[in-house]
Design a protein around this motif. Structure first.
Motif, PDB file in Angstrom:
ATOM      1  N   GLU A   3       6.562 -26.470  17.869  1.00  0.00           N
ATOM      2  CA  GLU A   3       7.117 -26.914  19.145  1.00  0.00           C
ATOM      3  C   GLU A   3       8.389 -27.711  18.921  1.00  0.00           C
ATOM      4  O   GLU A   3       9.377 -27.543  19.648  1.00  0.00           O
ATOM      5  N   GLU A   4       8.375 -28.588  17.911  1.00  0.00           N
ATOM      6  CA  GLU A   4       9.565 -29.377  17.624  1.00  0.00           C
ATOM      7  C   GLU A   4      10.724 -28.477  17.212  1.00  0.00           C
ATOM      8  O   GLU A   4      11.880 -28.715  17.608  1.00  0.00           O
ATOM      9  N   LYS A   5      10.445 -27.449  16.425  1.00  0.00           N
ATOM     10  CA  LYS A   5      11.511 -26.534  16.012  1.00  0.00           C
ATOM     11  C   LYS A   5      12.117 -25.830  17.217  1.00  0.00           C
ATOM     12  O   LYS A   5      13.330 -25.608  17.271  1.00  0.00           O
ATOM     13  N   THR A   6      11.277 -25.482  18.168  1.00  0.00           N
ATOM     14  CA  THR A   6      11.768 -24.836  19.379  1.00  0.00           C
ATOM     15  C   THR A   6      12.663 -25.779  20.172  1.00  0.00           C
ATOM     16  O   THR A   6      13.747 -25.400  20.641  1.00  0.00           O
ATOM     17  N   ILE A   7      12.203 -27.020  20.304  1.00  0.00           N
ATOM     18  CA  ILE A   7      12.989 -28.029  21.014  1.00  0.00           C
ATOM     19  C   ILE A   7      14.309 -28.269  20.290  1.00  0.00           C
ATOM     20  O   ILE A   7      15.376 -28.366  20.914  1.00  0.00           O
ATOM     21  N   LEU A   8      14.241 -28.357  18.966  1.00  0.00           N
ATOM     22  CA  LEU A   8      15.440 -28.591  18.169  1.00  0.00           C
ATOM     23  C   LEU A   8      16.440 -27.453  18.325  1.00  0.00           C
ATOM     24  O   LEU A   8      17.646 -27.686  18.450  1.00  0.00           O
ATOM     25  N   ALA A   9      15.943 -26.226  18.323  1.00  0.00           N
ATOM     26  CA  ALA A   9      16.831 -25.068  18.486  1.00  0.00           C
ATOM     27  C   ALA A   9      17.542 -25.121  19.836  1.00  0.00           C
ATOM     28  O   ALA A   9      18.738 -24.828  19.939  1.00  0.00           O
ATOM     29  N   ARG A  12      20.208 -27.806  19.715  1.00  0.00           N
ATOM     30  CA  ARG A  12      21.378 -27.366  18.950  1.00  0.00           C
ATOM     31  C   ARG A  12      22.260 -26.441  19.773  1.00  0.00           C
ATOM     32  O   ARG A  12      23.451 -26.311  19.492  1.00  0.00           O
ATOM     33  N   ARG A  13      21.674 -25.797  20.771  1.00  0.00           N
ATOM     34  CA  ARG A  13      22.460 -24.942  21.658  1.00  0.00           C
ATOM     35  C   ARG A  13      23.137 -25.757  22.765  1.00  0.00           C
ATOM     36  O   ARG A  13      23.836 -25.199  23.615  1.00  0.00           O
ATOM     37  N   GLY A  14      22.901 -27.064  22.756  1.00  0.00           N
ATOM     38  CA  GLY A  14      23.571 -27.926  23.722  1.00  0.00           C
ATOM     39  C   GLY A  14      22.756 -28.282  24.941  1.00  0.00           C
ATOM     40  O   GLY A  14      23.296 -28.830  25.912  1.00  0.00           O
ATOM     41  N   GLU A  15      21.446 -28.028  24.896  1.00  0.00           N
ATOM     42  CA  GLU A  15      20.594 -28.361  26.037  1.00  0.00           C
ATOM     43  C   GLU A  15      20.227 -29.846  25.997  1.00  0.00           C
ATOM     44  O   GLU A  15      19.447 -30.283  25.145  1.00  0.00           O
ATOM     45  N   LEU A  16      20.792 -30.607  26.919  1.00  0.00           N
ATOM     46  CA  LEU A  16      20.560 -32.050  26.945  1.00  0.00           C
ATOM     47  C   LEU A  16      19.090 -32.376  27.177  1.00  0.00           C
ATOM     48  O   LEU A  16      18.551 -33.316  26.586  1.00  0.00           O
ATOM     49  N   ALA A  17      18.421 -31.604  28.030  1.00  0.00           N
ATOM     50  CA  ALA A  17      17.007 -31.868  28.313  1.00  0.00           C
ATOM     51  C   ALA A  17      16.169 -31.751  27.046  1.00  0.00           C
ATOM     52  O   ALA A  17      15.225 -32.527  26.838  1.00  0.00           O
ATOM     53  N   ALA A  18      16.507 -30.799  26.186  1.00  0.00           N
ATOM     54  CA  ALA A  18      15.783 -30.641  24.929  1.00  0.00           C
ATOM     55  C   ALA A  18      16.048 -31.822  24.011  1.00  0.00           C
ATOM     56  O   ALA A  18      15.133 -32.333  23.353  1.00  0.00           O
ATOM     57  N   ALA A  55      23.821 -38.494  16.797  1.00  0.00           N
ATOM     58  CA  ALA A  55      23.040 -37.281  16.554  1.00  0.00           C
ATOM     59  C   ALA A  55      23.390 -36.205  17.580  1.00  0.00           C
ATOM     60  O   ALA A  55      23.568 -35.031  17.232  1.00  0.00           O
ATOM     61  N   TRP A  56      23.490 -36.590  18.842  1.00  0.00           N
ATOM     62  CA  TRP A  56      23.803 -35.630  19.902  1.00  0.00           C
ATOM     63  C   TRP A  56      25.182 -35.010  19.673  1.00  0.00           C
ATOM     64  O   TRP A  56      25.365 -33.799  19.801  1.00  0.00           O
ATOM     65  N   ARG A  57      26.143 -35.852  19.327  1.00  0.00           N
ATOM     66  CA  ARG A  57      27.499 -35.353  19.116  1.00  0.00           C
ATOM     67  C   ARG A  57      27.592 -34.414  17.914  1.00  0.00           C
ATOM     68  O   ARG A  57      28.472 -33.548  17.859  1.00  0.00           O
ATOM     69  N   ALA A  58      26.676 -34.593  16.964  1.00  0.00           N
ATOM     70  CA  ALA A  58      26.738 -33.787  15.744  1.00  0.00           C
ATOM     71  C   ALA A  58      25.681 -32.681  15.714  1.00  0.00           C
ATOM     72  O   ALA A  58      25.507 -32.030  14.685  1.00  0.00           O
ATOM     73  N   MET A  59      24.995 -32.457  16.815  1.00  0.00           N
ATOM     74  CA  MET A  59      23.914 -31.473  16.827  1.00  0.00           C
ATOM     75  C   MET A  59      24.378 -30.090  16.414  1.00  0.00           C
ATOM     76  O   MET A  59      23.679 -29.360  15.707  1.00  0.00           O
ATOM     77  N   ASP A  60      25.573 -29.703  16.832  1.00  0.00           N
ATOM     78  CA  ASP A  60      26.037 -28.356  16.509  1.00  0.00           C
ATOM     79  C   ASP A  60      26.346 -28.191  15.026  1.00  0.00           C
ATOM     80  O   ASP A  60      26.416 -27.071  14.523  1.00  0.00           O
ATOM     81  N   SER A  61      26.509 -29.330  14.315  1.00  0.00           N
ATOM     82  CA  SER A  61      26.784 -29.257  12.880  1.00  0.00           C
ATOM     83  C   SER A  61      25.532 -29.503  12.039  1.00  0.00           C
ATOM     84  O   SER A  61      25.593 -29.423  10.813  1.00  0.00           O
TER      85      SER A  61
END
Length: 201
Positions: A3-9, A12-18, A55-61
């Motif tokens: 579940e955490e991996k799904t949320i993390l994915a 990483r796609r930019g979903e703020l709610a996740a 962390a949020w700002r660097a999620m895509d990296s």
């Protein structure tokens, strides 16, 4: 974990709610480490906010080479070190006890049972002792005994080997025992037992 991996994915796609779900999962553990490091609930809250913002700002990296929690705690520890250097603050003014940090509100002005326990003599003595050990020793005790990270996770956070984690943790606990002894505290015997028995992962 799946579940955490799904949320993390999704995050990483930019979903703020996740990402907000990740914040809810980790903010109290991050706050516990920050509080033990800087000693002020207000400053700890600032560190938590900055850690998640970075962390949020660097999620895509975030490549996922290590776990999200490992990456997040590395960010947090770096912020704690920066805070201590910038403010020249005493890094440990809150007692170190083995309470369940998951019950702590951020911040919570009303005293909880855990906070009342922190005001005990044991808590005060451990706090004073931890304030006197080195930054390396303080970090590893915070990560292991406050945040509950595994040796593998700590090795990734601090970028050292697991063997170094174990030896450094052992030395940190011995250093705490030495401080307690120098303060004439009978709790040093318990600290000695913990340093011998705490090496099980």
């Amino acid at each position: 974990m799946n579940e955490e991996k799904t949320i993390l994915a999704r995050a990483r796609r930019g979903e703020l709610a996740a990402f907000e779900q990740l914040v809810a999962m980790y903010e109290k553990r991050v706050f516990a480490v920050a509080l033990r490091s800087c000693g002020s609930p207000e400053d700890a809250a600032d560190i938590v906010q900055e850690a998640f913002l970075r962390a949020w700002r660097a999620m895509d990296s975030f490549r996922g080479d290590s776990g999200f929690s490992t990456w997040l705690f590395r960010i947090t520890m770096n912020l704690c070190v920066d805070f201590a250097r910038r403010k020249n603050a005493a890094p440990q003014t809150q007692p170190l006890v083995g309470e369940d940090e998951s019950e702590r509100e951020i911040p919570d002005s009303a005293p909880t049972p855990e906070e009342r326990l922190e005001n005990s003599e044991l808590g005060r003595e451990l706090a004073a002792a931890l304030a006197e050990v080195s930054e390396d020793h303080r970090r590893i005790v915070l990560l292991r005994d406050v945040s509950g990270l595994s040796y593998t996770e700590i090795a990734e956070v601090l970028e050292i080997s697991e063997g170094t984690v174990k030896s450094r943790l052992s030395r940190a606990r011995l250093a705490l025992r030495s401080v307690l002894l120098s303060r004439g505290n009978i709790l040093a015997g318990a600290s000695s037992k913990e340093s011998r028995g705490g090496e099980e992962a």
